[in-house]
Design an enzyme around this catalytic site. Structure first.
Site, short mmCIF file in Angstrom:
data_model
loop_
_atom_site.label_atom_id
_atom_site.label_comp_id
_atom_site.label_asym_id
_atom_site.label_seq_id
_atom_site.Cartn_x
_atom_site.Cartn_y
_atom_site.Cartn_z
N LYS A 54 -5.17 11.84 45.56
CA LYS A 54 -5.91 13.00 45.39
C LYS A 54 -7.19 12.62 44.70
O LYS A 54 -8.14 13.26 45.10
CB LYS A 54 -4.87 14.09 44.92
CG LYS A 54 -3.83 14.58 45.67
CD LYS A 54 -2.82 15.65 44.99
CE LYS A 54 -1.54 15.75 46.13
NZ LYS A 54 -0.48 16.57 45.81
N GLN A 98 1.76 18.17 39.94
CA GLN A 98 2.25 17.80 40.89
C GLN A 98 3.83 18.01 40.69
O GLN A 98 4.61 18.03 39.68
CB GLN A 98 2.17 16.31 40.79
CG GLN A 98 2.70 15.12 41.86
CD GLN A 98 2.26 15.66 43.10
OE1 GLN A 98 1.05 15.85 43.27
NE2 GLN A 98 2.98 15.19 44.48
N ASP A 121 -3.27 24.84 44.90
CA ASP A 121 -2.10 24.42 45.68
C ASP A 121 -1.24 25.79 46.31
O ASP A 121 -0.57 25.31 47.25
CB ASP A 121 -0.97 23.72 44.70
CG ASP A 121 -0.60 22.36 44.86
OD1 ASP A 121 -0.93 21.76 46.10
OD2 ASP A 121 -0.45 21.79 43.91
N1 GUN Z 1 4.59 17.16 45.78
C1 GUN Z 1 4.65 17.17 47.35
N2 GUN Z 1 3.72 17.84 47.90
C2 GUN Z 1 2.91 18.29 46.84
C3 GUN Z 1 1.96 19.22 47.12
O1 GUN Z 1 1.47 19.70 47.85
N3 GUN Z 1 1.46 19.83 45.84
C4 GUN Z 1 1.78 19.67 44.83
N4 GUN Z 1 1.43 20.06 43.71
N5 GUN Z 1 3.20 18.74 44.58
C5 GUN Z 1 3.30 18.03 45.61
#
Ligand code: GUN
Length: 303
Positions: A54, A98, A121
């Site tokens: 990311k 995350q 998110d």
């Molecule tokens: N863990 C797996 N996919 C995601 C996501 O799209 N966002 C976040 N914050 N954690 C994740």
């Protein structure tokens, strides 16, 4: 028949190009670079890899990423304080915590603490509630379901009135994907580990989304001919012929499914690249909304 391949790499690249251009426009108009804060708690290697990806995507598009890493034994107040500090920081447009968080932390409280305007998110309960309800619009749609929607739109699939089956009901993918599809007027069935006759549901589906983390669970014989298949799974399958001893497969048995489906996402190269592209899109939108609020604030008379 061999299904058309849905090229997530190409669609994600077009989304990234759009974000790059809009970020540049924001910089030109406001001298402002969008900022994404990432919060990683603990040292889960998969989570660390995702967060790095990311950050790298931000760098490639002219967005700032600001990494925060807390130890695996961080206490709830410490994580909440960090989120509150990021809420108050005007240089941060998006906050990404995350998931999964270590088990001792209260995930719902932490996600609820994120400023709605920075919830890139889309996991804040208010955003999820708005996604679920009629005549409400979330500020942000969760990234993987949003990516799935874009893949379907780009494929030219008519969602209104379509029979859609989502397999898997995780908070991150399956459940919000079902909500996104019902908001787009599909008739949605959500299957999960207690579903008794998965194949019976799948057989009638015009659209199939599979997000369970089980290698090749869905096979071609379960599908309706011509169905559009979106495979969210990324699994390692032992393969002695490969130097690393495995290959990456999805939750759908690709070879048998492509012989029946009308269109299908490959793994890798289907849904995978879309999640981060939509995160970049959401972050850019958060920054644009921020810039617009600032512009309006300068128009207000001083009190
Ligand atoms: N863990 C797996 N996919 C995601 C996501 O799209 N966002 C976040 N914050 N954690 C994740």
């Amino acid at each position: 028949m061999s299904a058309r391949l849905i090229d997530g790499q190409a669609i994600a690249a077009a989304i990234r190009d759009d974000v790059r251009g809009r970020a540049e426009a924001l910089r030109a108009a406001h001298g402002y670079t969008p900022g994404l804060a990432t919060v990683l708690v603990g040292d889960n290697p998969a989570s660390a890899t995702y967060v790095r990806m990311k950050q790298k995507a931000c760098a490639g598009l002219g967005l700032r990423s600001v990494p925060h890493v807390l130890p695996a034994d961080a206490r709830q107040p410490e994580v909440q304080r960090l989120v509150e500090a990021l809420n108050a920081d005007p240089s941060i447009d998006g906050i990404l915590v995350q998931l999964p968080l270590p088990g001792h932390l209260d995930e719902e409280s932490i996600l609820s603490a994120i400023d709605l305007e920075k919830d890139v998110d889309g996991f804040h309960p208010i955003n999820i509630g708005r996604l679920a309800m009629r005549n409400r619009t979330p500020l942000f749609i969760p990234c993987t379901p949003f990516g799935i929607l874009r893949l379907l739109e780009e494929t030219g699939v008519t969602l209104r009135g379509a029979d859609a089956v989502v397999v898997g009901r995780s908070n991150i993918v399956g459940l919000p994907a079902a909500m996104v599809l019902q908001k787009a007027d599909a008739t949605v069935t959500l299957c999960h580990r207690h579903t008794r006759h998965l194949a019976r549901h799948l057989r009638h589906a015009d659209i199939v989304v599979v997000a369970v983390g089980q290698p090749e669970l869905v096979t071609g014989d379960m599908l309706k001919p011509g169905a559009v298949v979106i495979d969210v799974g990324i699994n390692r399958k032992p393969d002695a012929s490969r130097p690393n001893g495995y290959r990456i497969v999805g939750d759908v048995d690709f070879e048998s499914a492509r012989a029946v489906a009308g269109a299908i996402t490959p793994v890798p190269g289907g849904v995978g690249p879309m999640t981060i592209a939509m995160l970049m899109h959401n972050t850019l939108r958060a920054a644009e909304r921020h810039a617009e609020r600032q512009r309006l604030a300068t128009l207000l008379p001083a009190t």
